[in-house]
Motif scaffolding. Structure first.
Motif: not given
Length: 91
Positions: A12-23, A38-43, A89-91
């Protein structure tokens, strides 16, 4: 002798929209691990990591840093008895 294991994670934290999954995928591949993220709806970002115990520990330490734009607030980890996937894999 090292053993293999699988662990579920939730970051949790600022982990979506920062290339976290690809990294995470890049780091897992570098360490020779399999799993998914995978990204989750709760961020949050959730996933699974499987492989050599030492490599899994290194990945878990990486989760607390993430990519440079991420701001990790919390990492939750749990053992998993799932069958290890053949790739990351990333989703």
């Amino acid at each position: 002798m090292s053993t293999h294991l699988c662990r579920q994670f939730r970051v949790t934290g600022r982990v979506q929209g920062v290339f976290f999954r690809a990294s995470a995928q890049q780091e897992a591949r570098r360490l020779g691990l399999t799993g998914h993220a995978a990204n989750q709806p709760d961020g949050s970002v959730t996933g699974l990591i499987c492989g050599d115990r030492e490599a899994v520990a290194a990945f878990e330490a990486w989760l607390w840093r993430g990519p440079s734009a991420a701001r990790v607030a919390q990492v939750e980890l749990a053992d998993s008895d799932v069958r290890p996937p053949s790739s990351f894999d990333i989703g």
